[in-house]
Motif scaffolding. Sequence first.
Motif, PDB file in Angstrom:
ATOM      1  N   UNK A 274       0.843  -1.208   0.000  1.00 26.26           N
ATOM      2  CA  UNK A 274       0.000   0.000   0.000  1.00 26.26           C
ATOM      3  C   UNK A 274       0.879   1.260   0.000  1.00 26.26           C
ATOM      4  N   UNK A 275       2.028   1.180  -0.647  1.00 27.13           N
ATOM      5  CA  UNK A 275       2.942   2.327  -0.676  1.00 27.13           C
ATOM      6  C   UNK A 275       2.692   3.183  -1.904  1.00 27.13           C
ATOM      7  N   UNK A 357       3.353   9.016   6.160  1.00 33.35           N
ATOM      8  CA  UNK A 357       2.180   8.552   6.922  1.00 33.35           C
ATOM      9  C   UNK A 357       1.548   7.335   6.248  1.00 33.35           C
ATOM     10  N   UNK A 358       0.468   6.854   6.833  1.00 31.93           N
ATOM     11  CA  UNK A 358      -0.253   5.722   6.246  1.00 31.93           C
ATOM     12  C   UNK A 358      -1.183   6.253   5.165  1.00 31.93           C
ATOM     13  N   UNK A 359      -1.261   5.535   4.077  1.00 30.75           N
ATOM     14  CA  UNK A 359      -2.117   5.974   2.969  1.00 30.75           C
ATOM     15  C   UNK A 359      -3.586   6.085   3.417  1.00 30.75           C
ATOM     16  N   UNK A 360      -4.247   7.136   2.978  1.00 34.09           N
ATOM     17  CA  UNK A 360      -5.673   7.369   3.257  1.00 34.09           C
ATOM     18  C   UNK A 360      -5.987   7.185   4.740  1.00 34.09           C
ATOM     19  N   UNK A 361      -5.161   7.820   5.561  1.00 32.34           N
ATOM     20  CA  UNK A 361      -5.320   7.656   7.009  1.00 32.34           C
ATOM     21  C   UNK A 361      -6.717   8.087   7.470  1.00 32.34           C
ATOM     22  N   UNK A 437      -6.872  -3.026   7.906  1.00 27.23           N
ATOM     23  CA  UNK A 437      -6.059  -3.103   9.120  1.00 27.23           C
ATOM     24  C   UNK A 437      -4.740  -2.364   8.985  1.00 27.23           C
ATOM     25  N   UNK A 438      -4.602  -1.578   7.914  1.00 32.83           N
ATOM     26  CA  UNK A 438      -3.296  -1.009   7.574  1.00 32.83           C
ATOM     27  C   UNK A 438      -2.771   0.005   8.576  1.00 32.83           C
TER      28      UNK A 438
END
Lengths: 482, 307
Positions: A274-275, A357-361, A437-438
């Motif tokens: 998911x990068x 950051x995490x994608x689409x946080x 769960x990302x």
Amino acid sequence: MLFNSIDFAIFLPIVFVLFWFVFEKKLKYQNLLIVAASYLFYGWWDWRFLSLILFSTLVDFSVGLSLKNEKNTFKRKLFLWISIIVNLGFLGLFKYYNFFLDNFIDAFLFFGTEIKASSLNIILPVGISFYTFQTMSYTIDVYRKKLEPTSDFIAFTAFVSFFPQLVAGPIERATHLLPQFYTKRIFDYSKAVDGMRQILWGLFKKIVIADNCAEYANIIFNNSTDYSGSTLILGALFFTFQIYGDFSGYSDIAIGTARLFGFDLMRNFAFPYFSRDIAEFWRRWHISLSTWFRDYLYIPLGGSRGTIALKIRNTFIIFIVSGFWHGANWTFIIWGALNALYFLPLLISNKNRTNLDVIAQGKYLPGIKEFFLMLITFSLTVFAWIFFRANDLNHAISYISEIFSSSLFSVPNFIGNGKVLIVIMQIGLFVIIEWFGRERQYAISHLGYKMKRPFRWAIYFIIIAVIFIMTGEEQQFIYFQF
Amino acid sequence: MTQFIKKVILFIIAFFIFDKIFYIFLFISPKLEVDKRLEYLVNGKINKDVVIIGSSRGARDVIAKQIEDSINVSAYNLSYPGSDIEFHEFLLKTLIKYNSKPKAVILVLDDSSELLPDETINFRLDRLYPLARYNYINNEMIKRGEKNFSSRFLVLSRINKRNFDMSQKYFTHLDSIKDCGSMPISFQREGSKEFEYSNVSVYDETLEVPVKVESFLSFQQICIDNDIKLYLVFPPNYKAHNQLFENRIRKLAQPNVSLLIHDTINESYRNQMFYYDELHLKNNGAVIFTNEIIDMLKSEKSKRKVL
């Protein structure tokens, strides 16, 4: 001993009970038990190579102690080099000797000189690349005075051979793991439950995703000349999920197992597929190795400081060495170089640290731009995996050539095969679970968190049932060979 | 800690109960199978005088009913296409364990891959999966490393993906099994005109698979120990008889085992019209070859009163 074997299913509860009920009184006894269990765990595969681990342990322990009292810079360097030469010497002998020999012979032959030398008929000790790097981190950190050398041999032996991560990581730093062998462990219920959950998810990734994907990835890669370009893409996709399920599954089981014994291991995967760019991918894939190379190779080389040329040089060095770490084959070197090439535009444009950051946080779905960035990064990664999986460079090139032939637009050979469709559906479901769960440590860490116990347990039962039912043909963990 | 252990034990107990739900799949699975011969075998329903065991050659080339009708003995064909000598040994053991011992066993040999590595013949585990509810079958899978000991008490460990296929299986035009267990074919393989008669005979003993040789010897020993007359049969191929293979089998054969080599001068065996493909006879060819077996059995019957 394999994590996904019945042997381990018996071994783990026995060690757990002994650890918390029999040896709980003294830290030293617990550490001793860990050493004994770890040596048994490793010796289950081949006891002869225990001597290598023991020798490596003795060398680094002695070097650590010598560094403690040594002020002379030259002697300190000498001690450090002893450790590096011994550890890399083992690696060189067991892993790279034949590769270098064959290439030297070929190179001389190219210039018209035939040299005769016999290659060694030796097997590669499982996990040698992992524990040698772990022990080296200890010596380097002691040399850099980032860590006090230990005088507790049992604790140090336990650190080097700690069975959950001995053969395939995460490659722990002495600064993080070693102190955990000095402190009294108190059983933490929630930590143990979390550990069990993570083991469960790791088993799912390995047995359901990786082993099932492996079946078709192997068929397609091993008979690549028989298949159309579209089928070869399918093969590359299967391998993409195989290697992720296999390796991140192993890491999950390792981390979960360690938690049962009150240890915290570093995170090794953070949903790398998911990068949004390659730099982010490498911050999320095999984190313990990437950060090892960053700290002990990239930064000493100058890192991202200095001229653009220097930055490019350092980037290529770290990626190529990282590729070579995986195996003595040109395919791994090209795989590393290819990733360096992917990384280069980000480095030059100074955008290699944009996606931290995490994608689409906090959102259900990514934005269109994020989605396309993710898709491009994923495609580049899939392409690079072809080199990683291919038997040799010719195989990789012929595989890629066939992909870009007219057969790319044909219907893949396996479509219509019910079993393949089931594997594809498994992958789809797996990606969905991972996506939701990302933002956690691992995908199911909070699955059913707010539910009442019966419902939560029902979810676990279903996962276990799926693991049993969908068991693919058993495959050894890919990273054991590294 | 105690709380954790209690929860784990409770979880295991609850899972153990949940696991038993899946027994339904083990129960239904055999009922959906079309080839029930192995289940008959495990249930002791194959009580015959003559039993034919082999791979596809045994299934296609020998018609058990024809033997029954000709010499007034009961006969049954237990040959499985794609099976190897290890599987044949397993069939024989099962036959003896659960059924009355046959008087004679006809082992149809694969000329010349009987003892050689051959991907097309193997231990037919796929035939065992649907019958996993039988402990005997499950134990065999454990023995072969296909299952582990947890399958003795966990249904989910015993079960296989195949058990979830809830569709009724049907015979295909290639795999229709007669009541006598034989599987003769009445047509030729597509593109069969391409096959040519071969005079080349090769056999390399060094390539033999030790496990297969062991099974072959064990197969004979089981027959001897149980006082079963064993016939090793060489069916015809659309090529010259392989003397090298025959010599090898003769060398491995026990003294009281009889060998039947098809009539090598019979012109029918040189005629494509009697073949499905290079390795298997069509039903008209099978009738001729079964007659040869019948003649041999008749002669043995009169000489030694075997049957």
